[in-house]
Design an enzyme around this catalytic site. Structure first.
Site, PDB file in Angstrom:
ATOM      1  N   THR A   1      28.678  61.686  25.073  1.00 18.25           N
ATOM      2  CA  THR A   1      29.146  60.129  24.804  1.00 18.25           C
ATOM      3  C   THR A   1      30.925  60.032  25.117  1.00 18.25           C
ATOM      4  O   THR A   1      30.681  58.803  25.421  1.00 18.25           O
ATOM      5  CB  THR A   1      29.068  60.393  23.324  1.00 18.25           C
ATOM      6  OG1 THR A   1      28.116  61.217  23.208  1.00 18.25           O
ATOM      7  CG2 THR A   1      29.041  59.263  22.761  1.00 18.25           C
TER       8      THR A   1
ATOM      9  N   LYS B   1      39.166  68.182  17.538  1.00 21.40           N
ATOM     10  CA  LYS B   1      39.356  68.095  16.422  1.00 21.40           C
ATOM     11  C   LYS B   1      39.172  70.325  15.604  1.00 21.40           C
ATOM     12  O   LYS B   1      40.282  70.755  14.927  1.00 21.40           O
ATOM     13  CB  LYS B   1      38.790  67.557  14.554  1.00 21.40           C
ATOM     14  CG  LYS B   1      37.255  67.288  14.804  1.00 21.40           C
ATOM     15  CD  LYS B   1      37.095  66.358  14.818  1.00 21.40           C
ATOM     16  CE  LYS B   1      35.074  67.036  14.749  1.00 21.40           C
ATOM     17  NZ  LYS B   1      35.056  64.942  15.705  1.00 21.40           N
TER      18      LYS B   1
ATOM     19  N   GLU C   1      45.268  62.003  20.064  1.00 17.50           N
ATOM     20  CA  GLU C   1      45.120  61.544  18.544  1.00 17.50           C
ATOM     21  C   GLU C   1      43.246  61.357  18.501  1.00 17.50           C
ATOM     22  O   GLU C   1      43.105  60.791  17.352  1.00 17.50           O
ATOM     23  CB  GLU C   1      45.840  59.560  19.587  1.00 17.50           C
ATOM     24  CG  GLU C   1      45.268  58.604  18.671  1.00 17.50           C
ATOM     25  CD  GLU C   1      46.461  58.954  17.698  1.00 17.50           C
ATOM     26  OE1 GLU C   1      47.293  58.574  17.282  1.00 17.50           O
ATOM     27  OE2 GLU C   1      45.410  58.764  16.293  1.00 17.50           O
TER      28      GLU C   1
ATOM     29  N   ILE D   1      41.492  54.827  15.149  1.00 18.71           N
ATOM     30  CA  ILE D   1      42.684  55.078  13.975  1.00 18.71           C
ATOM     31  C   ILE D   1      43.578  55.977  15.080  1.00 18.71           C
ATOM     32  O   ILE D   1      44.167  57.231  14.932  1.00 18.71           O
ATOM     33  CB  ILE D   1      42.896  55.416  12.768  1.00 18.71           C
ATOM     34  CG1 ILE D   1      41.774  55.327  12.119  1.00 18.71           C
ATOM     35  CG2 ILE D   1      43.865  55.791  11.998  1.00 18.71           C
ATOM     36  CD1 ILE D   1      41.151  54.894  10.807  1.00 18.71           C
TER      37      ILE D   1
ATOM     38  N   LYS E   1      40.242  68.044  10.415  1.00 21.82           N
ATOM     39  CA  LYS E   1      41.362  67.112  10.058  1.00 21.82           C
ATOM     40  C   LYS E   1      42.410  66.521   9.526  1.00 21.82           C
ATOM     41  O   LYS E   1      42.969  66.578  10.447  1.00 21.82           O
ATOM     42  CB  LYS E   1      40.492  65.295   9.852  1.00 21.82           C
ATOM     43  CG  LYS E   1      39.188  65.198  11.805  1.00 21.82           C
ATOM     44  CD  LYS E   1      38.234  64.724  11.216  1.00 21.82           C
ATOM     45  CE  LYS E   1      36.563  64.167  11.825  1.00 21.82           C
ATOM     46  NZ  LYS E   1      36.013  62.774  12.066  1.00 21.82           N
TER      47      LYS E   1
ATOM     48  N   GLY F   1      32.152  57.881  17.476  1.00 21.04           N
ATOM     49  CA  GLY F   1      31.214  56.884  18.242  1.00 21.04           C
ATOM     50  C   GLY F   1      31.677  56.478  20.155  1.00 21.04           C
ATOM     51  O   GLY F   1      33.623  56.952  20.339  1.00 21.04           O
TER      52      GLY F   1
END
Lengths: 437, 437
Positions: free
Chosen positions: B14, B106, B130, B137, B206, B303
């Site tokens: 994805t 993560k 990031e 975000i 996270k 996503g």
């Protein structure tokens, strides 16, 4: 390589003092992150001997700009005096002399965009201006770095804390505009002369900076449509609420097929939109990109400490760069100089959006039919309608509110010009634009 | 100097496909900002011949990691395969070989923090992650750069979209947990095996990354308190609403005088708090600093495209750096290596907060007195109380809800152990912690 980074501050007002205090309090932590020490060695201010309530004995303070600008030891110049004329010569001279510069001055950047940024590109100096828009919200770094892979489609910002504070008290305390303004002034959230904030000028300054960054353009501040919040009434707020909206002063920029919209005006925002939850003097900026989708960043948009914090973030970023002699990595206005071009803002008459129209009319037979006919003749569709209150005498106006479908602004203005000249219309129609997301 | 930056991608799932598509679509814009071209020249995937529904003919695809790792032309390696074992060797080897690395992984960073970051510091490689926390975000860049002058006091994140999607449907559709989970699975927001999301593991991964960055520390994932959302009932949601709260799965870290709190659990958040407005699969991270005050950043937390966008932001930042051979300017974990130390997380029993306690008890005389006495004996003050429903027969339990004042968790547990062993208690008490801001 350098053993420390030396700062010279212009201005020891609210923000300047905030920076001094932040470095005092968080200096050890900052050194852990930077590896070296930050030192404020000099300050220039109009009144060097004034008692500012904090110990400044280790800073050499004078009123002569040369003391900083001509000092080869000073690495970073902080322009925190505000205003345009003096600030401009300080920023230009510092950059020209090969210094790095950090400023919080949105008026300067919005009004002298080309002069300032031409120098920033040409000098290859490190130039930080995060504090100029939305206080501690890192929206400038977001656009320049984090969102640099995005085609930015839309920016909607609550970027004036005073106006948002006033609108919030009008909503929560059911105060009218003048009462809310007075309360904001009493609490120090609004200046004695509040025009700059409530007429939208300050929002316009910040919006134009964001547009330059987001759209690889040099936009003209004078082409922005700017309307303040003075004509918003408690009745508008009440009706908006009834239909699921909150009224906010938005700075809005949209990258449309027809061109770039750039506009500042009160806006009906859906209550479910995150922007509607921004209360009091806080700011928020919502940015939509073609891959990331909708985002929002929220925080204190003004005040000594939050603004100092944004200045300090720039100072540390620049210091990390200076310590490794890395040069200008990120273009000052997000894109390469040869890719920046003057760009036009779509005239407001060409903007298409939805409208809240509050008509003040006498309660006569045929009124609704006249209004709706004139709207229809101008291609304006009606989404919902409300008649508010009953007239106690034939001379008392009643309020009819119409929420329109999307329409082009010039058609709205044409229709309103005709409607407002009809005899049964008691007051000019109140038009508020609706955020269509 | 380089004429273009060449990327090698591990993984064409994805996110990998999203990165390819973003570069196709926004490549011209990206070059305007970067000054040079980004090119994806190679990809490595387990199944190189699989049809992925997009044209990949200009990318050399193989299943051999060496094709990227040993190619001196590749500047940046994108690790987008997920999982821990293979991803770890790719990241370590790429850094060791002097390449820059971008990852969205993560689990890898949370479980192998020291190995990965030791290598990132040692190799002086450019390392972007990031995309590993909260999708698009830019919270990692915020902590490393924008907020680098702050003492960070508190982080509260809604950083798992699946859990937030489920809680949102429980609130808005009044669905119970199993129904909401099923709906989330049907819509593709939850995996067939949802444990990772609903039990809090993903949020914990996270949170630990954010704690390392914010507190100059190396924290141990195993010391985090982690509790999922499976025991939340529609009744809890309804009562919370009645008292002005929304239930959210928060990852929370607090820098207290007693030590660092780090905890993941369902939390009652005041409806006026911006976090309460985060609906569906969106994420938000609220960070408080000692100068900037409260901030919040909001956006899509997962996503293909939002995650690709975060990867691309890192790729462009690193490319700007590589094009000027600037080296590692920002320390990989925000502070200098010698300032990073192993730090302990306060045991959950030592945390002080407010509590929502829902007792299921038989409707007998003396019940309330017993419960309140046991709370009082353990120094737990009562802020408000509600008795919900009436028993239809003496064997039907009723619900008594108590909102406590601040109390230390070990006292709460001691009191509940006693209360839950009383004969009139029909079910174990449901404890949900309250966000005290």
């Amino acid at each position: 390589l350098k053993e420390s980074i030396k700062l010279g501050i212009f201005g020891l007002g609210t923000v300047g003092k905030g920076v001094v205090e932040q470095l005092r309090k968080n200096g050890a932590l900052i050194s852990q992150r930077l590896g070296k020490e930050l030192q404020i060695t000099k300050a220039v201010t109009a009144n060097p001997t004034k008692d500012r309530g904090i110990d400044l004995s280790d800073i050499q303070i004078s009123s002569d700009p040369k003391d900083i600008l001509d000092d080869p030891e000073i690495d970073i110049v902080l322009e925190l005096i505000g205003g345009v004329t003096d600030a401009k010569s300080i920023v230009l001279e510092a950059l020209q002399k090969g210094k790095s510069v950090v400023t919080a001055n949105k008026a300067l950047l919005a009004e002298c965009t080309e002069e300032i940024f031409n120098m920033a590109y040409q000098s290859k100096g490190l130039f930080g201006f995060e504090a100029s828009v939305a206080g501690c919200i890192p929206v400038i770094r977001e656009i320049k770095s984090s969102y640099s892979g995005e085609k930015i489609e839309e920016i909607s910002g609550i970027i004036n804390g005073t106006a948002n504070y006033i609108l919030t008290s009008m909503i929560e305390d059911k105060a009218d505009f003048q009462v809310a303004l007075k309360a904001a002034q009493d609490k120090g959230y609004a200046e004695a002369d509040p025009a700059f904030d409530i007429e939208g000028t300050d929002t316009a300054h910040k919006l134009i900076i964001l547009m330059d960054l987001a759209f690889n353009g040099l936009f003209d501040l004078k082409e922005l449509y700017v309307e303040g919040i003075t004509k918003i009434t408690p009745l508008d707020i009440e009706i908006a609420e009834q239909f699921g909206y909150t009224i906010k002063l938005l700075g809005k920029a949209v990258n449309t097929d027809k061109g770039f919209e750039g506009r500042v005006h009160p806006t009906l925002v859906k209550t479910s939109n995150m922007l509607a939850s921004v209360r009091g003097a806080f700011n928020a900026v919502a940015i939509k990109g073609n891959f990331m989708g909708p985002t929002l960043s929220y925080g204190a948009g003004a005040g000594a400490y939050p603004t100092a914090s944004a200045v300090m973030g720039d100072v540390i970023e620049i210091s990390r760069n200076l310590l490794q002699e890395a040069g200008q990595l990120v273009p000052p206005l997000a894109s390469m100089r040869d890719q920046l071009s003057k760009k036009k803002i779509l005239p407001m008459s060409e903007v298409t959006t939805e409208y809240y129209l509050r008509f003040s009319v006498l309660d006569e037979v045929g009124v609704m039919s006249k209004i709706t006919t004139l709207l229809g003749e101008n291609d304006i569709g009606i989404r919902s309608m409300l008649q508010k209150g009953e007239a106690h005498s034939p001379k008392d106006p009643i309020h009819v509110v119409i929420f329109t479908h999307k329409a082009i602004e010039k058609n709205i203005l044409k229709a309103l010009a005709k409607i407002d000249s009809l005899q049964f219309v008691a007051e000019p129609t109140n038009l508020i634009r609706i955020d269509t997301e």
